[in-house]
Design a protein around this motif. Structure first.
Motif, PDB file in Angstrom:
ATOM      1  N   HIS A 153       0.837  -1.201   0.000  1.00  0.00           N
ATOM      2  CA  HIS A 153       0.000   0.000   0.000  1.00  0.00           C
ATOM      3  C   HIS A 153       0.874   1.254   0.000  1.00  0.00           C
ATOM      4  CE1 HIS A 153      -3.498   2.522   1.165  1.00  0.00           C
ATOM      5  NE2 HIS A 153      -2.596   3.190   1.877  1.00  0.00           N
ATOM      6  N   GLU A 155       3.634   1.788  -1.339  1.00  0.00           N
ATOM      7  CA  GLU A 155       4.263   2.065  -2.631  1.00  0.00           C
ATOM      8  C   GLU A 155       3.479   3.099  -3.428  1.00  0.00           C
ATOM      9  OE1 GLU A 155       4.615  -1.640  -4.635  1.00  0.00           O
ATOM     10  OE2 GLU A 155       6.134  -2.455  -3.263  1.00  0.00           O
ATOM     11  N   THR A 156       2.157   3.089  -3.301  1.00  0.00           N
ATOM     12  CA  THR A 156       1.316   4.006  -4.073  1.00  0.00           C
ATOM     13  C   THR A 156       0.725   5.123  -3.221  1.00  0.00           C
ATOM     14  OG1 THR A 156      -0.574   2.514  -3.772  1.00  0.00           O
ATOM     15  CG2 THR A 156       0.732   2.251  -5.784  1.00  0.00           C
ATOM     16  N   THR A 157       0.491   4.831  -1.934  1.00  0.00           N
ATOM     17  CA  THR A 157      -0.077   5.824  -1.018  1.00  0.00           C
ATOM     18  C   THR A 157       0.740   5.824   0.257  1.00  0.00           C
ATOM     19  OG1 THR A 157      -2.277   5.289  -1.911  1.00  0.00           O
ATOM     20  CG2 THR A 157      -2.193   6.637   0.083  1.00  0.00           C
TER      21      THR A 157
END
Length: 204
Positions: A153, A155-157
């Motif tokens: 999670h 990695e993107t947020t």
């Protein structure tokens, strides 16, 4: 920070959190980054009555180098959060009623609020108009697997203030113990407000 100083700050934080009613029945676990690695609470102790012998000392890889007892299995999640955000110096895991209930009520992957001035108590938040999202993950007894989901999670947020574990509680994090405590108090205020709002909506 030296290990003894870290323990003293976590003991003080434990009394404060316990007085708020956020770590019932020996629940929760605390940790802090130190010059030699980490200190973490040993499992099974009342967090409002911690003493220096209720902690374990870990090296940078999470290996126990001093202390008695055993660390919570959730220590692996603490270590993952430290690795994901290197500026983090302190993590406090709590079990408040509001955080636990709301994490089950919201079935999505985040607790989201906007419009509360208290949002600005969280580092980097400058306006009540900016949506605040705290990631929610399903509870899992396999902590390494849960830690990897948190990492994916991130990695993107990016995770900045903490995470909620569904039906379990909150992990709050900060660049020092005082920031972590501020994040807990600010988030708990927001959780309590939302819980009251939902109750009032149910009365209508």
């Amino acid at each position: 920070m030296h290990n003894d100083a870290a323990k003293a700050e976590l003991i003080d934080a434990g009394r404060w959190v316990a007085d708020k009613g956020w770590v019932p029945a020996t629940g929760g676990n605390f940790s802090m980054r130190t010059q030699s690695g980490f200190v973490v609470t040993a499992s099974g102790h009342d967090k409002g009555k911690l003493d220096t012998h209720h902690f374990l000392e870990l090296d940078d890889n999470g290996n126990i180098v001093a202390g008695e007892g055993k660390p919570s299995a959730e220590t692996a999640l603490h270590l993952k959060l430290y690795a994901l955000r290197p500026s983090t110096q302190c993590i406090l895991h709590t079990h408040s009623v509001a955080a636990t209930v709301l994490s089950r009520f919201f079935q999505g992957d985040a607790f989201s609020v906007t419009g509360y001035e208290m949002q600005k108590s969280l580092s980097g938040v400058t306006t009540h108009l900016e949506p605040l999202n705290i990631a929610i993950f399903d509870n899992d007894q396999d902590i390494p697997r849960l830690a990897e989901l948190v990492a994916k999670h991130h990695e993107t947020t990016p995770i900045v203030h903490g995470v909620l574990i569904r039906g379990h509680g909150m992990y709050a994090m900060g660049d020092n113990v005082f920031e972590t405590r501020r994040h807990i108090e600010g988030l708990e205020f927001l959780f309590a407000c939302e819980l009251e709002r939902l109750k009032l909506e149910g009365i209508k």
